[in-house]
Write a protein that holds these residues in place. Structure first.
Motif, PDB file in Angstrom:
ATOM      1  N   ASN A  96      98.757  84.085  28.861  1.00 52.63           N
ATOM      2  CA  ASN A  96      97.670  83.117  28.969  1.00 52.63           C
ATOM      3  C   ASN A  96      96.575  83.554  29.931  1.00 52.63           C
ATOM      4  O   ASN A  96      95.563  82.863  30.055  1.00 52.63           O
ATOM      5  N   LEU A  97      96.783  84.671  30.623  1.00 59.72           N
ATOM      6  CA  LEU A  97      95.726  85.183  31.487  1.00 59.72           C
ATOM      7  C   LEU A  97      94.525  85.567  30.621  1.00 59.72           C
ATOM      8  O   LEU A  97      94.660  86.196  29.572  1.00 59.72           O
ATOM      9  N   GLU A  98      93.356  85.209  31.077  1.00 60.04           N
ATOM     10  CA  GLU A  98      92.153  85.463  30.294  1.00 60.04           C
ATOM     11  C   GLU A  98      91.986  86.949  29.982  1.00 60.04           C
ATOM     12  O   GLU A  98      91.609  87.335  28.870  1.00 60.04           O
ATOM     13  N   VAL A  99      92.293  87.796  30.972  1.00 54.83           N
ATOM     14  CA  VAL A  99      92.131  89.238  30.766  1.00 54.83           C
ATOM     15  C   VAL A  99      93.077  89.756  29.697  1.00 54.83           C
ATOM     16  O   VAL A  99      92.754  90.681  28.952  1.00 54.83           O
ATOM     17  N   VAL A 100      94.264  89.173  29.618  1.00 62.03           N
ATOM     18  CA  VAL A 100      95.222  89.591  28.594  1.00 62.03           C
ATOM     19  C   VAL A 100      94.753  89.146  27.219  1.00 62.03           C
ATOM     20  O   VAL A 100      94.795  89.900  26.236  1.00 62.03           O
TER      21      VAL A 100
END
Length: 573
Positions: A96-100
């Motif tokens: 759920n990390l934006e970068v991921v």
């Protein structure tokens, strides 16, 4: 009295996703800032949430497995784990990390690889949550000037021990974990870092845990005798920064963390590809953590057992031949009052109250004392004794109310070197079975221990934590898995925990049975993999099924104030 508000926690340890990122996962990209401030859970809250998710995952997997058996199209276990964790109430997820999400990596990785990424990420974020709780303990309690001024230097040590050294160890550990996950979008490894710190720095946990034996005693003493401390503590516990949690919930964090860290490493090991570097590092880290936990338990055992034996010996009065109670190889397994029955064994004559009189039993791992409580209730006159190896029990069928919950206890050779038989009556069916199991541990249980490695053996998961109230009980945590050895009709079970082989009794209300055979088999396979990977040679169930082998004494029961250790060792005689 004014108690200072909780200082703002250090911003140096929090993860913040970068706003922009290259789509290439092969380049060095700083994914995270030097802090983890979006971690909002205190560690106590994290543990409860995480364990509840484990329970729900098993529940849904069990239901879905039935669908698989019936040929229905259902979600596979790896996808299910992602699905269950990916909801509004979940803990922080790597996916759920934006970068991921922006990287496109989630469309490239197989689901099982995402699962192991989540397992490694949980280890990191849970460490951040743990450190956040330690900071509350330090800034809000340990360094609060009002509280400090109410305590002597010795009382400060009793309550806080070497907690500052434990904090430094956690900070170093967390910084290395954070540096690792900053190196690549896809986390390469974390267990090598766990192993390094376990070897170099985690010895401070042992000192803290051993000192924890005296925390309850001294905390209660200070609360009762120090009004200023009591008033200051009441205000501190009501502050919003502790979120309704008690002071003692912060004191027990180090041992909870070292045991939880071992379980998180186990989780990575279960998901790692066989013969991979991740598996090899997970095995080494798990072995080192296991050794630290063992040393903690051994230190606690030496102190608590000796104290308990000294306390018991002070209450004993020997009628004839004195038996030395205090021994470094002896510990208490069970104690309590039962009714001794005498005279003719007919229902009619049993109605006479004279045929019943109370006796108090002290059962140690290698000795039984049969005593009579004095009129004052403070002393116990020893009537008979026997080595535990010379005990035999016989369960008597119920023959009406007067003979309900009755069993025969045979002393093959008592203190006078002659055989004696005692007919004993307990207060309930479960109490009778618990005494029989404790007195003669080699007896065959209803669900044979030799079948523990089979998925047909009854299996339960804990849905409500339980702290042992008696020496023969087992403290269990939410999401613990157990094989069932005995079950009574009045609400008690004796089980063996899968991940460490500890045995003991607990109420049925705190567990739920896993009905699906495939799920039970999967739980056993995962447990077996851990033991085989560490050179155990067999799963816990199979290894413990051979009752002829002596098992290393396990952890002692300490006060329920902390609810951390239990003593289920029963094989040494």
């Amino acid at each position: 009295m004014l108690v200072q508000a909780c200082p703002s926690l250090s911003p140096s340890l929090s993860i913040l996703p970068c706003l922009s990122i290259s789509r290439s996962a092969c380049l060095y990209i700083p994914l995270f800032s030097p802090s983890l401030s979006y971690i909002t859970f205190l560690y106590q809250e994290y543990r409860d949430t995480s364990k509840q998710q484990e329970i729900e995952q098993r529940r849904q997997q069990e239901g879905l497995t039935y669908g698989v058996s019936a040929g229905l199209g259902v979600t596979s276990p790896p996808a299910l784990q992602l699905q269950l964790r990916n909801n509004s109430r979940s803990l922080s997820l790597w996916q759920n990390l934006e970068v991921v999400q922006q990287s496109g990596l989630l469309t490239q990785l197989p689901q099982r690889e995402v699962i192991i990424q989540e397992a490694m990420f949980e280890l990191v974020t849970s460490e951040a949550s743990y450190y956040k709780s330690l900071e509350v303990l330090e800034t809000h309690f340990l360094k609060n000037p009002v509280l400090v001024n109410t305590l002597s230097q010795s009382d400060m040590h009793f309550l806080f021990s070497n907690i500052e050294e434990v904090m430094k160890a956690s900070e170093r550990f967390l910084m290395d974990l954070e540096n690792r996950i900053e190196q690549s979008l896809q986390i390469s490894e974390v267990c090598d870092i766990v192993h390094h710190h376990a070897v170099k720095h985690f010895h401070v946990f042992i000192t803290y845990v051993i000192n924890q034996v005296y925390q309850e005693k001294n905390y209660r003493r200070i609360l009762q005798g120090n009004q200023l401390f009591r008033e200051a503590m009441a205000q501190l516990e009501n502050h919003p920064c502790v979120r309704g949690l008690s002071f003692t919930s912060f004191l027990i964090l180090p041992f909870q963390r070292i045991t939880r860290l071992k379980m998180l490493v186990q989780n990575i090991l279960k998901k790692a590809e066989e013969n991979s570097e991740i598996e090899a590092n997970a095995i080494k880290a798990h072995q080192q953590l296991e050794q630290i936990v063992k040393e903690c338990n051994e230190g606690v055992r030496k102190m608590s057992r000796t104290e308990e034996l000294i306390s018991i010996e002070k209450t004993l009065e020997f009628k004839s031949k004195s038996v030395p109670v205090i021994s470094h190889s002896r510990w208490l397994l069970k104690k309590g009052e039962v009714q001794q029955m005498a005279g003719p064994k007919s229902t009619r004559t049993m109605r006479s109250k004279k045929l019943h009189h109370p006796v108090y039993l002290f059962l140690f791992n290698n000795l039984l004392l049969i005593t009579k409580r004095s009129s004052s209730g403070e002393k116990f006159q020893v009537l008979d004794s026997c080595m535990r190896a010379m005990l035999r029990t016989e369960d008597l069928e119920d023959q009406g109310q007067m003979l309900a919950n009755v069993f025969n206890l045979k002393l093959l050779e008592n203190q006078e070197e002659r055989p004696v038989n005692y007919m004993l009556k307990t207060s309930s069916m479960s109490d009778k079975l618990r005494w029989i199991c404790a007195l003669t541990p080699n007896r065959r249980t209803r669900f044979m221990s030799t079948s523990l490695s089979r998925c047909s053996s009854p299996q339960v998961q804990c849905i409500q934590s339980y702290s042992s109230q008696e020496p023969d009980e087992l403290s269990i945590e939410m999401a613990d898995l157990l094989n069932i050895l005995e079950r009574t009709d009045d609400g008690w079970m004796m089980g063996e925990r899968l991940h460490d082989g500890e045995r003991g009794w607990f109420p049925c209300r705190v567990v739920e049975e896993i009905q699906n055979q495939e799920v039970r088999a999967q739980n056993l396979r995962e447990c077996q993999r851990i033991h085989l990977a560490q050179g155990g040679g067999a799963s816990t169930g199979a290894r413990q099924g051979s009752r002829g082998a002596r098992r290393t004494p396990k952890t002692p029961k300490v006060s329920n104030f902390f609810g951390t250790w239990t003593d289920q060792s029963e094989e040494e005689q």
